[in-house]
Design an enzyme around this catalytic site. Structure first.
Site, PDB file in Angstrom:
ATOM      1  N   THR A 167       0.799  -1.242  -0.174  1.00 45.58           N
ATOM      2  CA  THR A 167       0.061  -0.061   0.004  1.00 45.58           C
ATOM      3  C   THR A 167       0.786   1.220   0.088  1.00 45.58           C
ATOM      4  O   THR A 167       0.566   2.345  -0.693  1.00 45.58           O
ATOM      5  CB  THR A 167      -0.980   0.112   0.945  1.00 45.58           C
ATOM      6  N   ASP A 168       2.196   1.012   0.620  1.00 44.73           N
ATOM      7  CA  ASP A 168       2.969   2.250   0.787  1.00 44.73           C
ATOM      8  C   ASP A 168       3.559   2.780  -0.880  1.00 44.73           C
ATOM      9  O   ASP A 168       3.093   3.659  -1.549  1.00 44.73           O
ATOM     10  CB  ASP A 168       4.187   2.092   1.385  1.00 44.73           C
TER      11      ASP A 168
END
Length: 395
Positions: A167-168
């Site tokens: 997700t980063d």
């Protein structure tokens, strides 16, 4: 010529999602100025792995091709310098918790008033609105809340996160997509805009297969290990010396795969005739396949499958992947010169453009390395910069 020649980016972000987005723009030729706090700088400077006593590999990984300045944004004089930079910039990227940028005077409302053409990108844990907006952004938390961890791992096992900070990194990619779309829109409207994305929404967006399964069947997706929830066989299989992967779920590849492993009878078995049949009887299918694949080595199977045109591959370690001849042929490992450490290895650009290629030009900057250069170009005289340095407003 580069794709983003003449585009200036202020990277006021830290650690991963924001710096990654800014690095992608820098690779494409944008002039990216990384803004850090004097003293400690980006939090990633303190993270492992250590390349040297005072250099972090985590920082080097996502800050190449940038110039670096150090400004205390809590000081009015520091904010004034940042505002002057924003007036001459095209893009600002920040990843503070919602509300922090406004308190520092670097939010979209403040900066767009100074420069209406400015594109302001905010990356946060949960976005700039909604009940969770004030929460901090952590990849692990986002993976859990977005449903990704509920479908990762082996069936019946404990929750498992993706092995990379999906997700980063995904938020960095989505942010870049939004920024480039805003640049294209500005060509028509003459106005900038705010780009708002988050780790949580990235996790939801990447769960596209799982969402469609729920929307259309009401079923809740479960972990499938290395298997695919919509096709079989499409997973890793055991062999004599480890595992290898096979993608033979299509009607063309399934019979070929069965021929290669010495089980041409399997497509005629009513349990395995169609893709739906194979998914419904997946444990039995895996048992039948691995009874065959466990008798030979990985390389033996891969050679036979390649000859038959069946998609298959090894499960490489990171060193194996980086040293693969195809990796080298695609220039995915490059050398970059660091001012104090000398030549370093880095990942090359993922996207290849025929006319305006991305490239790795410089290593990540030292803390405040280009402070004098950048503010000198703004017309700030050397005596003023020296005075600000003595007061720790810049470094």
């Amino acid at each position: 010529m580069t794709a983003l020649s003449g585009v200036r980016v202020l990277d006021i972000s830290q650690v991963l999602a924001g710096p990654y987005a800014a690095m992608l723009l820098a690779d494409l030729g944008a002039d990216v100025i990384k803004v850090e706090a004097p003293g400690h700088g980006d939090h990633s400077r303190q993270m492992a792995p250590r390349v040297a006593d005072n250099v972090s590999g985590a920082y080097l990984a996502v800050n190449r091709n940038k110039r670096g300045v150090a400004i205390d944004l809590k000081d009015e004089r520091g904010r004034g310098l940042l505002h002057r930079l924003a007036e001459t910039s095209d893009i600002v990227i920040e990843n503070f918790r919602p509300g922090v940028a406004a308190r520092l005077g670097i939010d979209y409302a403040t900066l767009s008033a100074l420069n209406p053409r400015l594109i302001h990108c905010s990356i946060s844990g949960f976005g700039q609105s909604g009940p969770y907006a004030p929460r901090g952004g952590f990849d692990l938390v986002a993976q859990g809340m977005a449903g990704l961890m509920s479908v990762t791992g082996e069936p019946g096992g404990p929750p498992v996160k993706c092995g990379v900070p999906i997700t980063d990194l995904g938020s960095g990619l989505f942010a870049t997509y939004g920024i480039l779309a805003a640049l294209a829109a500005r060509e028509r409207t003459g106005r900038g805009q705010q780009v708002d994305t988050s780790l949580f929404e990235t996790g939801l967006g990447l769960g596209v297969w799982e969402a469609v399964e729920y929307f259309h069947t009401g079923a809740t997706s479960q972990p499938t290990g290395s298997a695919h929830r919509l096709g079989a066989p499409y997973q890793a299989f055991r062999c004599l010396d480890g595992h290898f992967t096979v993608g033979a779920d299509g009607d063309r590849h399934w019979p070929r795969f069965c021929e290669v492993i010495g089980r041409p009878d399997l497509p005629g078995d009513p349990r395995f005739g169609t893709n739906a049949d194979r998914l419904a009887n997946l444990p039995d299918l895996v048992e039948q396949i691995e009874a065959q694949t466990s008798t030979r080595t990985r390389d033996e199977w891969l050679e036979r499958l390649e000859a038959a045109g069946v998609p298959a591959g090894p499960i490489n370690t990171v060193p194996e992947a980086l040293s693969d001849p195809h990796t080298r042929a695609r220039n995915m490992v490059v050398d970059v010169e660091h001012d104090t450490l000398g030549p370093l290895k880095a990942l090359g650009p993922v996207v290849k453009l025929s006319e305006t290629p991305a490239e790795v030009r410089t290593a990540a900057p030292g803390l405040g390395q280009h402070t004098d250069e950048v503010f000198g170009q703004l017309g700030v005289d050397a005596d003023t910069i020296d005075g600000l340095r003595r007061d720790a407003v810049v470094a």
